[in-house]
Write an enzyme that holds these catalytic residues in place. Structure first.
Site, PDB file in Angstrom:
ATOM      1  N   LYS A 184       7.944  -7.700 -11.167  1.00 31.38           N
ATOM      2  CA  LYS A 184       8.881  -6.841 -10.425  1.00 31.38           C
ATOM      3  C   LYS A 184       8.250  -6.605  -9.050  1.00 31.38           C
ATOM      4  CE  LYS A 184       9.706  -2.965  -9.225  1.00 31.38           C
ATOM      5  NZ  LYS A 184       9.806  -2.543  -7.790  1.00 31.38           N
ATOM      6  N   GLU A 259      -4.686  -1.274  -9.449  1.00 28.53           N
ATOM      7  CA  GLU A 259      -5.330  -1.450  -8.153  1.00 28.53           C
ATOM      8  C   GLU A 259      -4.614  -0.522  -7.183  1.00 28.53           C
ATOM      9  OE1 GLU A 259      -8.022  -2.179  -6.182  1.00 28.53           O
ATOM     10  OE2 GLU A 259      -8.001  -3.487  -7.949  1.00 28.53           O
ATOM     11  N   CYS A 293      -4.760  -1.986   1.572  1.00 27.49           N
ATOM     12  CA  CYS A 293      -5.587  -1.021   0.826  1.00 27.49           C
ATOM     13  C   CYS A 293      -7.011  -1.102   1.315  1.00 27.49           C
ATOM     14  CB  CYS A 293      -5.538  -1.173  -0.685  1.00 27.49           C
ATOM     15  SG  CYS A 293      -4.667  -2.540  -1.307  1.00 27.49           S
ATOM     16  N   GLU A 395      -4.956   8.764   2.179  1.00 30.33           N
ATOM     17  CA  GLU A 395      -4.568   7.419   2.600  1.00 30.33           C
ATOM     18  C   GLU A 395      -3.273   7.501   3.405  1.00 30.33           C
ATOM     19  OE1 GLU A 395      -3.274   4.464  -0.358  1.00 30.33           O
ATOM     20  OE2 GLU A 395      -4.565   3.028   0.677  1.00 30.33           O
TER      21      GLU A 395
HETATM   22  C1  UN1 Z   1      -4.825  -5.258   0.239  1.00 26.72           C
HETATM   23  O1  UN1 Z   1      -5.377  -4.632   1.124  1.00 26.72           O
HETATM   24  O2  UN1 Z   1      -3.862  -4.777  -0.345  1.00 26.72           O
HETATM   25  O3  UN1 Z   1      -9.451  -8.271   2.034  1.00 26.72           O
HETATM   26  C2  UN1 Z   1      -5.278  -6.621  -0.133  1.00 26.72           C
HETATM   27  C3  UN1 Z   1      -8.309  -8.239   2.466  1.00 26.72           C
HETATM   28  C4  UN1 Z   1      -7.259  -9.176   1.899  1.00 26.72           C
HETATM   29  C5  UN1 Z   1      -6.606  -8.581   0.704  1.00 26.72           C
HETATM   30  C6  UN1 Z   1      -6.144  -7.179   0.933  1.00 26.72           C
HETATM   31  N1  UN1 Z   1      -7.865 -10.431   1.562  1.00 26.72           N
HETATM   32  O4  UN1 Z   1      -7.969  -7.437   3.324  1.00 26.72           O
END
Ligand code: UN1
Length: 510
Positions: A184, A259, A293, A395
């Site tokens: 999804k 995550e 993230c 965040e």
């Molecule tokens: C994310 O930030 O959701 O290291 C993933 C990184 C990418 C992956 C980020 N290869 O910023």
């Protein structure tokens, strides 16, 4: 806008993918997906799926499971190699689609598709490994070993910020282990997942092995992650939603891999190459408009170089061009939607008023000229931020950077670790002792030396400590295989008599 419509002038209509067929949602209702850089541009109409569609998709995954599980892993992997090759061939097309629906600049969209390609090829190699191990038994004429087996039906709930890479992190290990799945995608970026699945279909994955249901979290994500036949839920998104997913999964005893958020930090010591650190900070804070993230949303700078560093940082940030990611001159694209604009501007207000930090650059929404129809926010820098302020703790998921001064490495590490998240951190220094000290003491899942907080590669574990995750890691081999497989321990007794573990052994020794 010509590019937004089919030849008939109507927006493109997309469907769910269930049991190897593209099907309309049972209830018939659809959602619009628009380009965040230009909301006049309708990407298409996508299903607003409900529990009925979810049930059909899970049923298709259930029917496909025995056949896929019985397919030897090297054969499953061959399909993944083909899958990866098709992604290579379609990389440019899929990257452009991604920039259009998600907003990130084209170079970054290519990186996102490349990350999915890397993950696909890397995982395909696992088809001929999927190692278990043998070990001596405590009894004679008895053999002991353990092997990986699939977990069953997997629900993958994925975010909009890496709309092809993150689905691939979950999908590829799930597939090579012999699971079937329903994905999804986030409602803001369904096209990239649909593209991924088009590639899977072209590679010849059997019907029902991968299914896609497009819809909102409430109407499609929740019934999917709580469906009785789903054994595993793999979720990437906010900590708040992740915790709800985990609670529901716990009630049903499902495996759950999460995550979630980050409040990543770059530590800049007084001996650092400041120009290099500025480049890392600008890329980490404003790349993908801060919507990673792994984004560097905090910068902790040694007070001896604080002023000089801030000056350089502002000067460099001023050169960034904000605009439509399809324009080659643009460095920073839009944010994802109107809600994101409101949230980010809300935090900028909090920074100025409630927190009382100094707004050193940016802080506004861009709404004129080329920015008129999109969700654009200026790269924003707050200086003289105190570590406990909300803008340094929560965040924001936008182009907002908080700069904090520190006295020494000890204080920098304390500030760095002083948030609820623990995804990524980095240090800029030329002193190897301090680099190792920070490496040891920063409690994050990812750590960089003389590099930004972003740039994770698929063959190393990806994930974080504290409120970022629940102990699992994506990427790499053993870590993602551990999520998508369960161990089976096997004992073969060829002695021809009843041997009793723990009991007969004592006699042997005694
Ligand atoms: C994310 O930030 O959701 O290291 C993933 C990184 C990418 C992956 C980020 N290869 O910023």
């Amino acid at each position: 806008m010509a590019q937004t419509k089919t030849k008939s002038g109507k927006p493109e209509v997309y469907k769910n993918y269930i049991g190897g067929r593209w099907v309309k949602p049972a209830g018939g209702s659809m959602m619009e997906n628009r380009n965040p850089a230009d909301t006049r541009d309708v990407i298409g109409l996508f299903p607003a799926s409900t529990s009925e569609d979810v049930a059909a998709a899970v049923d298709a995954a259930r029917r496909a499971y025995p056949g896929w599980k019985a397919t030897p892993a090297p054969r499953r992997a061959e399909l993944l190699y083909r899958f990866g090759q098709i992604l290579v061939e379609r990389k440019e097309e899929y990257s452009r689609d991604m920039t259009r629906e998600m907003g990130k600049v084209l170079k970054e969209a290519r990186g996102d598709v490349q990350e999915a390609i890397d993950m696909t090829f890397y995982t395909a190699g696992e088809g001929r490994r999927l190692h278990g191990y043998t070990t001596p038994s405590e009894l004679p004429h008895k053999m002991a070993m353990c092997v990986r087996q699939p977990v069953g039906l997997c629900a993958l709930i994925t975010p909009w910020n890496f709309p092809m890479a993150i689905p691939s992190w979950k999908m590829m290990p799930a597939l090579v282990c012999g699971n079937t799945l329903v994905i999804k995608p986030a409602e803001d970026t369904p096209l990239s997942t649909i593209n991924l699945v088009h590639a899977a279909e072209a590679a010849g994955l059997p019907p029902g092995v991968i299914n896609v249901v497009v819809g909102t979290g409430e109407s499609a994500g929740a019934p999917l992650s709580t469906h009785a036949d789903i054994r595993l839920v793999s979720f990437t998104g906010s900590t708040e939603t992740g915790r709800r997913v985990a609670e529901a999964a716990a009630r049903e005893g499902k495996i759950c891999s999460l995550e979630m958020g980050g409040k990543n930090v770059i530590l800049v010591m007084e001996d650092a190459d400041l120009d290099l650190a500025v480049e890392g900070a600008v890329w980490g804070a404003f790349g993908t408009s801060g919507q990673r993230c792994t984004a560097s949303s905090r910068l902790v700078v040694h007070r001896r170089v604080y002023r000089k560093f801030l000056e350089k940082l502002i000067e460099r940030t001023l050169t960034l061009r904000v605009g439509n990611g399809l324009d080659r001159r643009v460095d920073v694209g839009p944010v994802i939607n109107e809600d994101a604009v409101a949230k980010i501007l809300g935090y900028i207000e909090i920074g100025r008023n409630q927190d009382g930090a100094r707004l050193a650059l940016g802080g506004r929404r861009l709404e004129k000229g080329a920015h008129r129809h999109g969700f654009f926010i200026e790269p924003t820098i707050f200086a003289d931020v105190a570590p406990g302020m909300r803008i340094a703790q929560e965040e924001i998921f936008g182009p907002v950077l908080s700069v904090i001064a520190c006295r020494d490495l000890d204080e920098a590490i304390e500030i760095g670790n002083g948030v609820r998240y623990g995804l990524s951190s980095s240090i800029y220094t030329r002193d190897v002792n301090r680099a190792f000290e920070a490496m040891e003491r920063m409690y994050t899942g990812i750590f960089y030396v003389n590099s930004s907080t972003i740039g994770a590669e698929v063959h190393l574990p990806f994930g974080g400590t504290k409120a970022t995750g629940n102990g699992h890691r994506e990427g790499a081999m053993n870590t993602s295989l551990d999520v998508f497989s369960e161990w089976k321990s096997i004992y073969v007794d060829y002695s021809g008599r009843l041997q009793k573990a723990q009991i007969d052994t004592a006699e042997l020794v005694g």
